[in-house]
Design an enzyme around this catalytic site. Structure first.
Site, PDB file in Angstrom:
ATOM      1  N   ALA A  68     -43.306  89.445  43.775  1.00  0.00           N
ATOM      2  CA  ALA A  68     -42.061  89.468  44.532  1.00  0.00           C
ATOM      3  C   ALA A  68     -42.367  89.368  46.023  1.00  0.00           C
ATOM      4  O   ALA A  68     -43.510  89.561  46.458  1.00  0.00           O
ATOM      5  CB  ALA A  68     -41.290  90.751  44.233  1.00  0.00           C
ATOM      6  N   GLY A 116     -44.110  90.085  39.649  1.00  0.00           N
ATOM      7  CA  GLY A 116     -43.028  89.202  39.222  1.00  0.00           C
ATOM      8  C   GLY A 116     -43.528  87.876  38.707  1.00  0.00           C
ATOM      9  O   GLY A 116     -42.899  87.245  37.855  1.00  0.00           O
ATOM     10  N   GLU A 119     -44.349  88.439  35.204  1.00  0.00           N
ATOM     11  CA  GLU A 119     -43.095  88.612  34.462  1.00  0.00           C
ATOM     12  C   GLU A 119     -42.474  87.251  34.124  1.00  0.00           C
ATOM     13  O   GLU A 119     -41.891  87.080  33.049  1.00  0.00           O
ATOM     14  CB  GLU A 119     -42.137  89.499  35.274  1.00  0.00           C
ATOM     15  CG  GLU A 119     -42.545  90.966  35.216  1.00  0.00           C
ATOM     16  CD  GLU A 119     -41.810  91.869  36.205  1.00  0.00           C
ATOM     17  OE1 GLU A 119     -41.419  92.968  35.815  1.00  0.00           O
ATOM     18  OE2 GLU A 119     -41.668  91.473  37.375  1.00  0.00           O
ATOM     19  N   GLU A 139     -47.600  96.771  40.804  1.00  0.00           N
ATOM     20  CA  GLU A 139     -46.471  97.465  41.428  1.00  0.00           C
ATOM     21  C   GLU A 139     -46.760  98.925  41.756  1.00  0.00           C
ATOM     22  O   GLU A 139     -46.312  99.448  42.788  1.00  0.00           O
ATOM     23  CB  GLU A 139     -45.222  97.373  40.532  1.00  0.00           C
ATOM     24  CG  GLU A 139     -44.556  96.013  40.505  1.00  0.00           C
ATOM     25  CD  GLU A 139     -45.157  95.060  39.479  1.00  0.00           C
ATOM     26  OE1 GLU A 139     -44.570  93.998  39.234  1.00  0.00           O
ATOM     27  OE2 GLU A 139     -46.228  95.391  38.902  1.00  0.00           O
ATOM     28  N   ASP A 347     -85.326  97.830  68.217  1.00  0.00           N
ATOM     29  CA  ASP A 347     -85.457  99.212  68.669  1.00  0.00           C
ATOM     30  C   ASP A 347     -86.750  99.295  69.481  1.00  0.00           C
ATOM     31  O   ASP A 347     -87.583  98.378  69.459  1.00  0.00           O
ATOM     32  CB  ASP A 347     -85.498 100.181  67.485  1.00  0.00           C
ATOM     33  CG  ASP A 347     -85.019 101.576  67.867  1.00  0.00           C
ATOM     34  OD1 ASP A 347     -83.891 101.945  67.494  1.00  0.00           O
ATOM     35  OD2 ASP A 347     -85.758 102.300  68.560  1.00  0.00           O
TER      36      ASP A 347
END
Length: 719
Positions: A68, A116, A119, A139, A347
């Site tokens: 969605a 979605g 779905e 979701e 270093d």
């Protein structure tokens, strides 16, 4: 047949039609309002065409449908119940209409089909998935539940336990797993996806397969023993109800919704889901977690905007220089190498270089053990890091990160030395948590090429990096560092220089609140328990032990020096100073607020130390009881007020960036949406009144002037 802005329908061979999702205004397909409307219109047209013998559903984008449109949720969640349910019904009705077309439907799933998008796929009769594609129902990670038929179709297509596991976790499922669980009917090579889907459609249209049987399974109650249903649901409920789950209602809502809907036919089951979707959408957690999603998207867009704006001025980052090895330097070097950058690790002591390389090697081994990296790929990682004791090679570095001891004068000497050896177009940064970036920049010939770059420890695990802009830092330098941080797989937040920058300034406001609360007689163990229950990953005393009492007291001194009007304590010898004076460093030497003893696993485990309270009593009032609410208020209000001041001073540009900085930098509880969204939930007036009632404790509680204006005008941070 139909041409919309998000999808089209056209006739293809064998009297088939093709429904193709292709949002012309977006880079991906979403199941938004416009897509839903066009889907309903397209399905209605196809239903009236008696010549169509089957429907192929496809996507022209690299992904099928990502879900969605989350940007629509904020307004949708504010709708009255009738309007909310009407909006949901439009979507579910369009999917039911697709599902009930008078001919078979086969969907060819590429890329991602999430929420979605899945779905939509489940409304089709047969699902063919690319071997490179993934599906899922995420979701719950937004604090909500599937609302367009996901809780109805998924358990009928797979099984109840699988459906609950997928929906509660929100995890993305790969093609192999999706096929094993029955969520899709076939997995094929991506190059064969369309052809195979058309072959299966021809099988159904030729009556070689019966698609009506597949449809009937989705429309009926689930065929299962009710006691077994309850047992399965109880197992998932108990798992979801564990400590962190209590702050996330979506998983429990999913369990109880599916427990009831499993016994129903599709229509009443869908109505049950819609009601549950509405209820969960009204929770503060849903508002917060949808807000987190949107803020995270905004944070990424801001970084990419900076890069795009200056793309023609940026140099390609291929090689980085890390100055200062040891644990932190080794961690930064590893993160660079694992993301493909060539690294110069420098270093002045061989011992430090050995420690840095050892740290990188250790992190690589862990990644291989956890199967995050293939062993053959791991061979190339360490070879990207070149350790050295000399400045030779610094001129080859595009970005240089100074990560030496947290001492301002030493850093200034090293930074000036680095600049003299570096190219004029190289960007130089300092990894510091408290030292002023403006003061460090004062020793540089090219301050426009300099910024702070605050990595959080451990570097490989913490997602946030603060890009700290000094007053002379150029926009191009900031953009280049945005590019660099994103290239490291991190989240970039750009802030302006101030004591503690953004994250530590607000964190230490809360920790100063902790010190004062303990001084006033609160039990530090109760404070930890209350704040962990509120949602923090660890309480303040435990966090201090993890940070280290030596580091903490150094940071406290920096904050007190930089912002003395608020960052001061009632007594100079506060609890954490007293514990540090007792020779306790926290986890570093096994004793701090707690003691750390080896457990059965062989790792040091936190345990109560009865001597700690005796040490604290010298600087605290007699132990007294505080309510949970009092503890939360005393802890959170200094952080909230300091964040408001940071926004007022433009240390951070927006509430979205402020919230995500604390979520990613401190582990601020996601279900509360970030400090700014939490303030909006509490309300300006309540925050103001609380501040007035506590400002006698410390100026950290005194409401900022901007909060008073928000009260008068009733203005929230998120409008």
């Amino acid at each position: 047949m139909y041409n919309g802005k998000t999808l089209s329908v056209s006739k293809i061979h064998n009297q088939f039609a093709e429904l193709c999702f292709n949002n012309q205004d977006e880079s991906v397909n979403k199941l938004d309002l416009n897509t839903t409307r066009e889907l309903a219109e397209a399905v209605a047209i196809m239903r009236e065409d008696s010549q169509i013998k089957g429907l192929l559903v496809t996507s022209k984008k690299p992904v099928f449908i990502v879900g969605a449109d989350i940007t629509e949720f904020s307004e949708m969640f504010k709708l009255p119940k009738d309007a909310f349910l009407s909006r949901v019904k439009k979507v579910t009705k369009s999917l039911v209409s697709l599902e009930n077309l008078p001919f078979p439907t086969v969907v060819a799933i590429n890329g991602y089909a999430l929420g979605g998008g899945l779905e939509v796929c489940m409304a089709c009769d047969y699902r063919v998935l690319s071997d490179r594609a993934s599906i899922g129902m995420p979701e719950a990670t937004l604090g909500i539940i599937p609302g367009f038929g996901g809780t109805v179709r998924l358990p009928r297509i797979t099984d109840i336990s699988t459906a609950l596991e997928w929906m509660i976790s929100g995890a993305i499922q790969n093609a192999k797993h999706a096929l094993e669980k029955g969520a899709v009917d076939e997995v094929v090579p991506e190059s064969d996806l369309r052809d195979v889907a058309l072959e299966r459609l021809l099988d159904f249209a030729s009556d070689l397969r019966d698609y009506k049987i597949l449809r009937s399974l989705k429309s009926q109650p689930i065929d299962c023993d009710h006691s077994m249903l309850d047992q399965t649901c109880d197992t998932h409920r108990d798992s979801a109800d564990k400590k962190p789950g209590r702050n996330y209602p979506a998983p429990l809502t999913l369990v109880e919704t599916l427990r009831s809907s499993a016994k129903l036919k599709q229509e009443p089951a869908q109505e049950l889901e819609s009601e549950a979707f509405y209820r969960i959408a009204q929770t503060s957690q849903a508002r917060a977690m949808v807000g987190i999603f949107l803020s995270d998207q905004y944070l990424g867009k801001q970084a990419r905007f900076q890069i795009k704006k200056h793309e023609h001025e940026l140099i390609k980052i291929r090689r980085s220089g890390i100055i200062g090895a040891g644990i932190m330097g080794g961690g930064i070097a590893y993160q660079n190498a694992i993301k493909g950058y060539s690294v110069l690790l420098k270093d002045i002591e061989q011992k430090a270089l050995d420690l840095g390389m050892s740290e990188a090697s250790k992190l690589l081994s862990k990644s291989i053990d956890r199967q995050k990296i293939k062993p053959i790929d791991g061979l190339n990682v360490l070879s990207k890091i070149t350790p050295t004791l000399y400045n030779n090679g610094i001129e080859t570095c595009d970005v240089i990160v100074e990560a030496i001891v947290e001492n301002e004068e030493v850093k200034k000497i090293v930074l000036a030395d680095i600049e003299s050896a570096a190219r004029e177009d190289s960007v130089i940064t300092s990894n510091t948590s408290t030292i002023s970036i403006n003061r460090l920049a004062s020793v540089l010939v090219r301050p426009e090429n300099f910024c702070g770059l605050h990595f959080f420890n451990p570097v490989h695990a913490m997602p946030l990096v603060e890009i700290v802009r000094a007053k002379n830092s150029s926009d191009t330098t900031v953009a280049m560092l945005c590019d660099y941080v994103l290239g490291l797989g991190k989240k970039a937040v750009v802030v302006n220089d101030c004591p503690g920058f953004l994250v530590n300034r607000t964190l230490f406001a809360m920790l100063f609140g902790f010190e004062m609360l303990v001084q006033d007689g609160a039990d530090f163990r109760q404070i930890d328990s209350v704040m962990e229950a509120w949602g923090w990953p660890m309480g303040p005393a435990y966090l201090i032990d993890v940070i280290g009492l030596d580091t903490l007291n150094h940071c406290y001194d920096s904050m007190s020096s930089g912002l003395p009007e608020r960052f001061n304590l009632k007594k100079s010898n506060y609890p954490s100073r007293q514990i540090f004076s007792a020779g306790r460093l926290g986890q570093k030497n096994g004793r701090g607020y707690y003691q750390y003893l080896k457990g059965k696993s062989g790792r040091a485990e936190k345990q109560i130390d009865i001597e700690t309270q005796t040490i604290i009593e010298a600087v605290s009032e007699r132990t007294k009881s505080f309510s949970d609410e009092e503890i939360v208020n005393r802890m959170m209000l200094p952080m909230a007020n300091e964040m408001l001041r940071c926004l007022d001073e433009q240390i951070v540009a927006t509430p979205e960036e402020a919230d995500m900085a604390l979520v990613y930098g401190l582990g601020f509880p996601r279900f509360r949406g970030g400090i700014c969204r939490w303030m909006d939930e509490v309300g300006p007036a309540s925050l103001y009144d609380l501040g007035r009632s506590l400002e006698g404790v410390s100026m950290l509680y005194s409401p900022p002037a901007s909060l008073e204006k928000r009260v008068v005008n009733n203005v929230l941070l998120y409008q």
